[in-house]
Design a protein around this motif. Structure first.
Motif, PDB file in Angstrom:
ATOM      1  N   UNK A 189       0.824  -1.214   0.000  1.00  0.00           N
ATOM      2  CA  UNK A 189       0.000   0.000   0.000  1.00  0.00           C
ATOM      3  C   UNK A 189       0.858   1.264   0.000  1.00  0.00           C
ATOM      4  N   UNK A 190       2.130   1.104  -0.392  1.00  0.00           N
ATOM      5  CA  UNK A 190       3.041   2.232  -0.551  1.00  0.00           C
ATOM      6  C   UNK A 190       4.121   1.835  -1.545  1.00  0.00           C
ATOM      7  N   UNK A 191       5.281   2.488  -1.462  1.00  0.00           N
ATOM      8  CA  UNK A 191       6.424   2.114  -2.297  1.00  0.00           C
ATOM      9  C   UNK A 191       7.630   1.903  -1.391  1.00  0.00           C
ATOM     10  N   UNK A 192       8.557   1.081  -1.827  1.00  0.00           N
ATOM     11  CA  UNK A 192       9.799   0.868  -1.084  1.00  0.00           C
ATOM     12  C   UNK A 192      10.941   1.413  -1.925  1.00  0.00           C
ATOM     13  N   UNK A 193      11.726   2.283  -1.310  1.00  0.00           N
ATOM     14  CA  UNK A 193      12.824   2.963  -1.994  1.00  0.00           C
ATOM     15  C   UNK A 193      14.141   2.467  -1.404  1.00  0.00           C
ATOM     16  N   UNK A 194      15.007   1.953  -2.267  1.00  0.00           N
ATOM     17  CA  UNK A 194      16.321   1.486  -1.822  1.00  0.00           C
ATOM     18  C   UNK A 194      17.144   2.697  -1.406  1.00  0.00           C
ATOM     19  N   UNK A 195      17.793   2.585  -0.253  1.00  0.00           N
ATOM     20  CA  UNK A 195      18.603   3.697   0.242  1.00  0.00           C
ATOM     21  C   UNK A 195      19.657   3.163   1.194  1.00  0.00           C
ATOM     22  N   UNK A 196      20.698   3.948   1.355  1.00  0.00           N
ATOM     23  CA  UNK A 196      21.809   3.573   2.211  1.00  0.00           C
ATOM     24  C   UNK A 196      21.401   3.640   3.688  1.00  0.00           C
ATOM     25  N   UNK A 197      21.792   2.644   4.459  1.00  0.00           N
ATOM     26  CA  UNK A 197      21.525   2.617   5.898  1.00  0.00           C
ATOM     27  C   UNK A 197      22.033   3.914   6.535  1.00  0.00           C
ATOM     28  N   UNK A 198      21.170   4.541   7.338  1.00  0.00           N
ATOM     29  CA  UNK A 198      21.555   5.769   8.032  1.00  0.00           C
ATOM     30  C   UNK A 198      21.321   7.045   7.238  1.00  0.00           C
ATOM     31  N   UNK A 199      20.914   6.923   5.971  1.00  0.00           N
ATOM     32  CA  UNK A 199      20.633   8.121   5.161  1.00  0.00           C
ATOM     33  C   UNK A 199      19.440   8.871   5.768  1.00  0.00           C
ATOM     34  N   UNK A 200      19.467  10.217   5.741  1.00  0.00           N
ATOM     35  CA  UNK A 200      18.354  10.967   6.328  1.00  0.00           C
ATOM     36  C   UNK A 200      17.071  10.850   5.502  1.00  0.00           C
TER      37      UNK A 200
END
Length: 125
Positions: free
Chosen positions: A27-38
């Protein structure tokens, strides 16, 4: 489209909105991102929830916005806001993590109008 929601983080979408294999539904989207990124607030609002009681989402922040809109940010390493806090658009609110039922660092971003989940990609500028 009066609401111009900002991307909470930049990165490739690794899970789209809608039906998934095995009868699951995102029910949303998942965005790949670096651990700890703001992670930044998508729009001005009021923090309605900070916690990890919702199964599968891990650490979660929910923000209420004008016009009946709600944004949700999940799988967070940690949040930097408290319930009841006023938030400005693009204010850092949390850090990307891999909590909940995911196995890589990413941000779940959900957008609701009232009770209905909508595809965030349609409303993100």
């Amino acid at each position: 489209k009066n609401n111009k929601f900002a991307w909470p983080i930049r990165g490739p979408i690794i899970s789209q909105f809608g039906p998934k294999k095995g009868g699951l539904y995102n029910d949303g989207i998942n965005i790949k991102a670096k651990e700890g990124a703001p992670v930044k607030a998508s729009e001005d609002g009021l923090v309605a929830y900070v916690g990890n009681e919702l199964k599968g989402y891990g650490n979660l922040v929910i923000i209420k916005h004008s016009g009946g809109w709600i944004t949700a940010y999940a799988h967070l390493l940690k949040s930097s806001v408290k319930r009841g806090q006023k938030i400005s658009k693009l204010q850092p609110i949390a850090f990307v993590g891999s909590t909940g039922n995911v196995d890589s660092s990413q941000l779940y971003f959900g957008l609701r109008k009232g009770r209905d989940a909508v595809n965030p990609e349609v409303y993100l500028k």
